[in-house]
Design a protein around this motif. Structure first.
Motif, short mmCIF file in Angstrom:
data_model
loop_
_atom_site.label_atom_id
_atom_site.label_comp_id
_atom_site.label_asym_id
_atom_site.label_seq_id
_atom_site.Cartn_x
_atom_site.Cartn_y
_atom_site.Cartn_z
N SER A 230 7.15 -9.66 4.57
CA SER A 230 7.61 -8.76 5.63
C SER A 230 6.67 -7.56 5.75
O SER A 230 5.98 -7.18 4.80
N THR A 231 6.67 -6.95 6.92
CA THR A 231 5.80 -5.80 7.18
C THR A 231 6.09 -4.63 6.24
O THR A 231 5.14 -4.00 5.74
N PRO A 232 7.36 -4.28 5.97
CA PRO A 232 7.61 -3.16 5.05
C PRO A 232 7.01 -3.35 3.67
O PRO A 232 6.52 -2.39 3.06
N VAL A 233 7.02 -4.58 3.16
CA VAL A 233 6.46 -4.84 1.83
C VAL A 233 4.94 -4.68 1.87
O VAL A 233 4.35 -4.09 0.95
N VAL A 234 4.30 -5.19 2.92
CA VAL A 234 2.84 -5.04 3.05
C VAL A 234 2.47 -3.56 3.17
O VAL A 234 1.54 -3.08 2.50
N LEU A 235 3.22 -2.83 3.98
CA LEU A 235 2.95 -1.39 4.12
C LEU A 235 3.18 -0.65 2.81
O LEU A 235 2.46 0.30 2.48
N GLY A 236 4.18 -1.10 2.05
CA GLY A 236 4.44 -0.49 0.74
C GLY A 236 3.28 -0.69 -0.21
O GLY A 236 2.90 0.22 -0.95
N ALA A 237 2.69 -1.89 -0.20
CA ALA A 237 1.54 -2.17 -1.06
C ALA A 237 0.35 -1.32 -0.66
O ALA A 237 -0.37 -0.78 -1.52
N ILE A 238 0.13 -1.18 0.65
CA ILE A 238 -0.98 -0.36 1.13
C ILE A 238 -0.76 1.10 0.77
O ILE A 238 -1.68 1.82 0.34
N TYR A 239 0.48 1.56 0.94
CA TYR A 239 0.80 2.94 0.58
C TYR A 239 0.53 3.20 -0.91
O TYR A 239 0.00 4.27 -1.27
N MET A 240 0.87 2.25 -1.78
CA MET A 240 0.64 2.44 -3.21
C MET A 240 -0.85 2.59 -3.52
O MET A 240 -1.24 3.29 -4.46
N GLY A 241 -1.69 1.95 -2.72
CA GLY A 241 -3.13 2.11 -2.91
C GLY A 241 -3.62 3.46 -2.43
O GLY A 241 -4.41 4.13 -3.09
N ILE A 242 -3.12 3.88 -1.25
CA ILE A 242 -3.56 5.16 -0.68
C ILE A 242 -2.95 6.34 -1.44
O ILE A 242 -3.65 7.31 -1.78
N GLY A 243 -1.63 6.28 -1.71
CA GLY A 243 -0.93 7.40 -2.33
C GLY A 243 -1.06 7.45 -3.84
O GLY A 243 -1.91 8.19 -4.38
#
Length: 317
Positions: A230-243
């Motif tokens: 799902s999109t929220p999980v993908v965005l969560g993974a990307i956020y963990m890399g950026i944040g």
């Protein structure tokens, strides 16, 4: 930073109170932001556990982190990069593989077994392990406070283990979280060596790049799992890399340059408490009472070993 008189600096009195307040507020804000970002990663690995396996989740996170760190490095250095020495490359690659790659995969795996709060309490045993490692590998003195902290923390881990033996927590998850704590500590010790040869931002960038390369064997599985993620999980993974990965380590280094190391390091003891609250509000899960008591005892031991008495100067390591 050069500031003109029109910007609030006089030749006689130096920095104005407003400027001084800003300089003191920014490092505190950096610590708070880092604690919140690091805490959120524990919750997100639980949120992602049902859709992404540990390897692909780690690879997505490091890809986003490496890209963000590359941009930060180019911006901070204004495009002028210093060529790292061979020692810097070897050490940053080593701690990148151990900390950014192996630790992240094991950390993600723990999220498939136990709640985010318990993972945070066990993983935050790492600073105590670093203290022991510094004695063994860097010949630092073995203090009474370190010994007392070890005893107290082991009692806390014992209580958490009892919670697992009664079926309140998965013992496999506790074991995996302990392995993550060991990898975390090992990465920090090697990072200490690496920072003798390069600056923190460059070291973090090189380590993240090395960790990303180490996880490339997961590329095929990652692509396959992304088709159903799902999109929220993908965005969560990307956020963990950026944040938590890129900005978190950068903010952490900024705070370390403005406050004593012990004071900044002590702030990580707040992470498990923040994780428990975040996990309760977003996922509706909370560690069992015995696990919370054990975690509190464990973190108390870490605090005893890590915190120095006010006014006592730190020994050069």
């Amino acid at each position: 930073m050069a500031v003109t008189a029109n910007q609030g600096v006089t030749q006689d009195h130096g920095v104005t109170p407003d400027a001084a307040r800003t300089r003191s507020v920014l490092p505190v804000a950096a610590i708070i932001a880092t604690v919140l970002m690091w805490a959120s990663s524990f919750v997100l690995i639980r949120f992602s556990a049902g859709e992404l396996s540990p390897g692909p989740l780690a690879l997505l996170r490091l890809l986003a982190g490496a890209a963000t760190l590359s941009i930060l490095l180019l911006w901070v250095r204004r495009g002028r990069l210093h060529r790292p020495t061979r020692a810097a490359l070897l050490l940053t690659a080593l701690f990148g593989v151990i900390w950014f790659a192996l630790y992240t995969v094991v950390f993600n795996l723990a999220g498939h077994y136990i709640d985010a709060g318990t993972i945070a309490m066990v993983v935050n045993l790492a600073p105590l392990m670093v203290g022991v490692g510094a004695v063994v590998f860097f010949k630092e003195s073995f203090s009474t406070r370190l010994f007392l902290g070890m005893v107290v923390s082991l009692c806390g881990i014992g209580l958490i283990t009892v919670a697992g033996s009664t079926g309140q927590l998965a013992l496999a998850g506790l074991g995996i979280a302990l392995i993550a704590a060991f990898l975390y500590a090992a990465g920090m010790l090697i990072q200490k060596l690496a920072l003798r040869h390069t600056d923190p931002l460059t070291a973090t960038w090189l380590a993240c790049a090395a960790g990303t390369i180490a996880l490339l064997p997961f590329l095929g599985v990652t692509w396959a799992e992304l088709q159903t993620t799902s999109t929220p999980v993908v965005l969560g993974a990307i956020y963990m890399g950026i944040g938590p990965t890129a900005l978190g380590f950068w903010f952490w280094g900024y705070a370390m340059n403005h406050f004593p190391t012990g004071k900044v390091a002590a702030s990580t003891l707040a992470v498990p408490a923040v994780v428990v609250v975040m996990s309760w509000l977003t996922l509706g899960e909370i560690p069992p009472l015995l696990g919370i008591i054990g975690g509190a005892v464990t973190l108390t031991g870490v605090a005893i070993a890590q915190l120095r008495r006010p006014g006592r100067p730190a020994r050069a390591g």
